[in-house]
Design a protein around this motif. Structure first.
Motif, PDB file in Angstrom:
ATOM      1  N   HIS A   1      27.678  69.477  63.623  1.00 10.51           N
ATOM      2  CA  HIS A   1      27.785  70.302  62.425  1.00 10.51           C
ATOM      3  C   HIS A   1      26.775  71.431  62.527  1.00 10.51           C
ATOM      4  O   HIS A   1      25.698  71.259  63.080  1.00 10.51           O
ATOM      5  CB  HIS A   1      27.499  69.482  61.167  1.00 10.51           C
ATOM      6  CG  HIS A   1      28.337  68.257  61.046  1.00 10.51           C
ATOM      7  ND1 HIS A   1      29.613  68.287  60.549  1.00 10.51           N
ATOM      8  CD2 HIS A   1      28.084  66.972  61.388  1.00 10.51           C
ATOM      9  CE1 HIS A   1      30.113  67.067  60.572  1.00 10.51           C
ATOM     10  NE2 HIS A   1      29.202  66.260  61.076  1.00 10.51           N
ATOM     11  N   GLN A   2      27.131  72.583  61.982  1.00 17.03           N
ATOM     12  CA  GLN A   2      26.197  73.702  61.962  1.00 17.03           C
ATOM     13  C   GLN A   2      26.428  74.533  60.717  1.00 17.03           C
ATOM     14  O   GLN A   2      27.473  74.465  60.090  1.00 17.03           O
ATOM     15  CB  GLN A   2      26.338  74.565  63.212  1.00 17.03           C
ATOM     16  CG  GLN A   2      27.703  75.172  63.405  1.00 17.03           C
ATOM     17  CD  GLN A   2      27.762  75.973  64.692  1.00 17.03           C
ATOM     18  OE1 GLN A   2      26.731  76.300  65.275  1.00 17.03           O
ATOM     19  NE2 GLN A   2      28.954  76.287  65.135  1.00 17.03           N
ATOM     20  N   GLY A   3      25.424  75.288  60.356  1.00 16.82           N
ATOM     21  CA  GLY A   3      25.534  76.126  59.168  1.00 16.82           C
ATOM     22  C   GLY A   3      24.300  76.975  59.021  1.00 16.82           C
ATOM     23  O   GLY A   3      23.515  77.127  59.950  1.00 16.82           O
ATOM     24  N   GLY A   4      24.110  77.534  57.828  1.00 17.31           N
ATOM     25  CA  GLY A   4      22.947  78.378  57.566  1.00 17.31           C
ATOM     26  C   GLY A   4      23.112  79.129  56.268  1.00 17.31           C
ATOM     27  O   GLY A   4      24.085  78.953  55.540  1.00 17.31           O
ATOM     28  N   CYS A   5      22.143  79.975  56.013  1.00 18.47           N
ATOM     29  CA  CYS A   5      22.196  80.769  54.793  1.00 18.47           C
ATOM     30  C   CYS A   5      23.099  81.989  55.011  1.00 18.47           C
ATOM     31  O   CYS A   5      23.425  82.344  56.138  1.00 18.47           O
ATOM     32  CB  CYS A   5      20.801  81.199  54.358  1.00 18.47           C
ATOM     33  SG  CYS A   5      20.013  82.354  55.467  1.00 18.47           S
ATOM     34  N   HIS A   6      23.470  82.609  53.936  1.00 12.78           N
ATOM     35  CA  HIS A   6      24.400  83.736  53.992  1.00 12.78           C
ATOM     36  C   HIS A   6      23.839  84.932  54.767  1.00 12.78           C
ATOM     37  O   HIS A   6      24.558  85.614  55.479  1.00 12.78           O
ATOM     38  CB  HIS A   6      24.781  84.159  52.575  1.00 12.78           C
ATOM     39  CG  HIS A   6      25.799  85.247  52.534  1.00 12.78           C
ATOM     40  ND1 HIS A   6      27.102  85.052  52.916  1.00 12.78           N
ATOM     41  CD2 HIS A   6      25.703  86.546  52.169  1.00 12.78           C
ATOM     42  CE1 HIS A   6      27.766  86.189  52.791  1.00 12.78           C
ATOM     43  NE2 HIS A   6      26.938  87.108  52.333  1.00 12.78           N
ATOM     44  N   CYS A   7      22.530  85.185  54.652  1.00 16.61           N
ATOM     45  CA  CYS A   7      21.938  86.343  55.330  1.00 16.61           C
ATOM     46  C   CYS A   7      21.812  86.119  56.838  1.00 16.61           C
ATOM     47  O   CYS A   7      21.623  87.068  57.586  1.00 16.61           O
ATOM     48  CB  CYS A   7      20.578  86.691  54.740  1.00 16.61           C
ATOM     49  SG  CYS A   7      19.239  85.585  55.237  1.00 16.61           S
ATOM     50  N   GLY A   8      21.895  84.872  57.296  1.00 19.52           N
ATOM     51  CA  GLY A   8      21.843  84.584  58.719  1.00 19.52           C
ATOM     52  C   GLY A   8      20.458  84.312  59.277  1.00 19.52           C
ATOM     53  O   GLY A   8      20.322  83.969  60.446  1.00 19.52           O
ATOM     54  N   ARG A   9      19.413  84.442  58.474  1.00 15.34           N
ATOM     55  CA  ARG A   9      18.050  84.218  58.991  1.00 15.34           C
ATOM     56  C   ARG A   9      17.764  82.744  59.232  1.00 15.34           C
ATOM     57  O   ARG A   9      16.907  82.410  60.037  1.00 15.34           O
ATOM     58  CB  ARG A   9      17.019  84.797  58.031  1.00 15.34           C
ATOM     59  CG  ARG A   9      17.052  86.327  58.037  1.00 15.34           C
ATOM     60  CD  ARG A   9      15.940  86.907  57.224  1.00 15.34           C
ATOM     61  NE  ARG A   9      14.657  86.554  57.829  1.00 15.34           N
ATOM     62  CZ  ARG A   9      13.502  86.633  57.195  1.00 15.34           C
ATOM     63  NH1 ARG A   9      13.465  87.040  55.945  1.00 15.34           N
ATOM     64  NH2 ARG A   9      12.386  86.311  57.795  1.00 15.34           N
ATOM     65  N   VAL A  10      18.448  81.865  58.519  1.00 17.64           N
ATOM     66  CA  VAL A  10      18.258  80.424  58.692  1.00 17.64           C
ATOM     67  C   VAL A  10      19.547  79.833  59.242  1.00 17.64           C
ATOM     68  O   VAL A  10      20.616  80.022  58.661  1.00 17.64           O
ATOM     69  CB  VAL A  10      17.898  79.731  57.355  1.00 17.64           C
ATOM     70  CG1 VAL A  10      17.833  78.229  57.533  1.00 17.64           C
ATOM     71  CG2 VAL A  10      16.604  80.287  56.804  1.00 17.64           C
ATOM     72  N   ARG A  11      19.456  79.164  60.372  1.00 12.10           N
ATOM     73  CA  ARG A  11      20.598  78.485  60.971  1.00 12.10           C
ATOM     74  C   ARG A  11      20.178  77.052  61.268  1.00 12.10           C
ATOM     75  O   ARG A  11      19.006  76.786  61.538  1.00 12.10           O
ATOM     76  CB  ARG A  11      21.033  79.155  62.279  1.00 12.10           C
ATOM     77  CG  ARG A  11      21.465  80.598  62.146  1.00 12.10           C
ATOM     78  CD  ARG A  11      22.692  80.825  61.307  1.00 12.10           C
ATOM     79  NE  ARG A  11      23.812  80.062  61.794  1.00 12.10           N
ATOM     80  CZ  ARG A  11      24.906  79.801  61.067  1.00 12.10           C
ATOM     81  NH1 ARG A  11      25.000  80.257  59.840  1.00 12.10           N
ATOM     82  NH2 ARG A  11      25.891  79.097  61.556  1.00 12.10           N
TER      83      ARG A  11
END
Length: 68
Positions: A5-15
């Protein structure tokens, strides 16, 4: 075989990326979760730290975190 599984915040700074089955999933709509997420419902999962790939950072001081 582990699920990936992978994901992150909308701005992309946190993955993030983790492996394992999603077994402990909760949906919350309390006032704290609504305030923190900015949404009507927040979905949480609980899994061991060892399931995460890469470095795990824990913020003990909220002054180090930007809130939007």
């Amino acid at each position: 075989m582990h699920e990936q599984h992978q994901g992150g915040c909308h701005c992309g700074r946190v993955r993030y990326q983790f492996s394992g089955a999603l077994v402990d999933i909760a949906h919350c709509h309390c006032s704290i979760c609504r305030r923190v997420s900015g949404g009507l419902v927040t979905t949480w999962i609980t899994l061991p730290r060892s399931a995460f790939a890469g470095a795990v950072r824990i913020f003990a001081d909220m002054r180090a975190v930007s809130l939007f």
